[in-house]
Design an enzyme around this catalytic site. Structure first.
Site, PDB file in Angstrom:
ATOM      1  N   HIS A 119      15.269   3.533  -6.826  1.00 55.32           N
ATOM      2  CA  HIS A 119      14.934   4.225  -8.067  1.00 55.32           C
ATOM      3  C   HIS A 119      15.429   5.663  -7.964  1.00 55.32           C
ATOM      4  O   HIS A 119      15.560   6.223  -6.864  1.00 55.32           O
ATOM      5  CB  HIS A 119      13.426   4.214  -8.296  1.00 55.32           C
ATOM      6  CG  HIS A 119      12.877   2.865  -8.622  1.00 55.32           C
ATOM      7  ND1 HIS A 119      11.578   2.687  -9.027  1.00 55.32           N
ATOM      8  CD2 HIS A 119      13.441   1.629  -8.598  1.00 55.32           C
ATOM      9  CE1 HIS A 119      11.348   1.399  -9.249  1.00 55.32           C
ATOM     10  NE2 HIS A 119      12.475   0.735  -8.990  1.00 55.32           N
ATOM     11  N   GLU A 165      14.013   8.472  -8.519  1.00 59.66           N
ATOM     12  CA  GLU A 165      13.087   9.368  -7.820  1.00 59.66           C
ATOM     13  C   GLU A 165      13.193   9.196  -6.310  1.00 59.66           C
ATOM     14  O   GLU A 165      13.240  10.183  -5.572  1.00 59.66           O
ATOM     15  CB  GLU A 165      11.635   9.114  -8.268  1.00 59.66           C
ATOM     16  CG  GLU A 165      11.378   9.370  -9.731  1.00 59.66           C
ATOM     17  CD  GLU A 165      11.587   8.147 -10.608  1.00 59.66           C
ATOM     18  OE1 GLU A 165      11.077   8.156 -11.739  1.00 59.66           O
ATOM     19  OE2 GLU A 165      12.262   7.173 -10.180  1.00 59.66           O
ATOM     20  N   CYS A 181       6.935   5.404 -10.892  1.00 57.70           N
ATOM     21  CA  CYS A 181       6.176   4.174 -10.654  1.00 57.70           C
ATOM     22  C   CYS A 181       5.327   4.358  -9.390  1.00 57.70           C
ATOM     23  O   CYS A 181       5.380   5.398  -8.731  1.00 57.70           O
ATOM     24  CB  CYS A 181       7.129   2.992 -10.506  1.00 57.70           C
ATOM     25  SG  CYS A 181       8.088   3.003  -8.969  1.00 57.70           S
ATOM     26  N   CYS A 218       7.478   5.222  -6.377  1.00 57.71           N
ATOM     27  CA  CYS A 218       8.033   6.576  -6.436  1.00 57.71           C
ATOM     28  C   CYS A 218       6.942   7.639  -6.323  1.00 57.71           C
ATOM     29  O   CYS A 218       7.166   8.699  -5.732  1.00 57.71           O
ATOM     30  CB  CYS A 218       8.846   6.751  -7.709  1.00 57.71           C
ATOM     31  SG  CYS A 218      10.315   5.679  -7.720  1.00 57.71           S
TER      32      CYS A 218
END
Length: 159
Positions: free
Chosen positions: A56, A58, A86, A89
Site C-alpha cells: 500500500h 502508506e 487501513c 497501514c
C-alpha cells in the site's frame, strides 16, 4: 480535536495529485508521503499492491522513511494519505513512530466506492481505533476534501 493547517492542505494537494498519477500508471489510486516536522518531504509513494498485496502507498512511504530515520526522528513527522490508512497501514504508522496522520478519504467513503470489488477487500476498522490501542498517542486529522479525493477513484473499481 485538531484542525488542518495550511501546510497540511498543501501536502494533501500533493498527495492527491500523486494518487491520480498512481492510477494513470496503472496502479490503485492511492498515494502517501511522510513529511518531517521541518516541512521537508522525507518520502512519497504510490500504491504497488498489484504486485505485492502489502505494498500500500502508506507502507511504501513508511518503509522508505523508517529506513533513513529513527522512530524518535519520525515522532514529529506527518503521514499524508489520499485515503484513511487501513489497519495494516495504521499499524505500520504506529510501529514506524510517525506521530501524526492527515488523510483525505475516509475508509467508510472508500468502501462506498469499492463495494465488494475483490481488488480492495476493505477492513472496516478506522485508523483512530487502531491508534487508540497503542501506548503512545498518534494524532489523526481527517477525513478532509473527500469530494476531491474521490476523483481519482471515479470509474476505477468494478471494471
Amino acid at each position: 480535536m485538531s484542525t488542518a493547517t495550511p501546510q497540511d492542505q498543501q501536502f494533501l494537494t500533493q498527495v492527491l495529485a500523486l494518487a491520480q498519477r498512481s492510477r494513470d500508471a496503472g496502479h490503485h489510486p492511492f498515494a502517501a508521503m511522510v513529511v518531517g516536522a521541518d516541512g521537508a518531504i522525507i518520502s512519497e509513494a504510490m500504491n504497488a499492491s498489484s504486485s505485492d498485496r502489502t505494498a500500500h502507498a502508506e507502507m511504501n512511504a513508511l518503509r522508505q522513511a523508517s529506513s533513513r530515520h529513527s522512530p524518535a526522528e519520525l515522532a514529529g513527522a506527518t503521514l499524508y494519505s489520499s485515503a484513511e490508512p487501513c489497519a495494516m497501514c495504521a499499524g505500520g504508522t504506529y510501529w514506524s513512530g510517525v506521530g501524526r496522520v492527515v488523510y483525505a478519504l475516509s475508509e467508510a467513503s472508500l468502501l462506498q466506492l469499492t463495494g465488494s470489488d475483490p481488488e480492495n477487500p476493505t477492513l472496516s476498522l478506522p485508523c483512530r481505533d487502531v491508534f487508540a490501542r497503542g501506548q503512545r498517542p498518534t494524532e489523526v486529522i481527517g477525513p478532509l476534501r473527500e469530494d476531491e479525493a474521490r476523483q481519482a477513484h471515479a470509474g476505477f473499481w468494478h471494471k
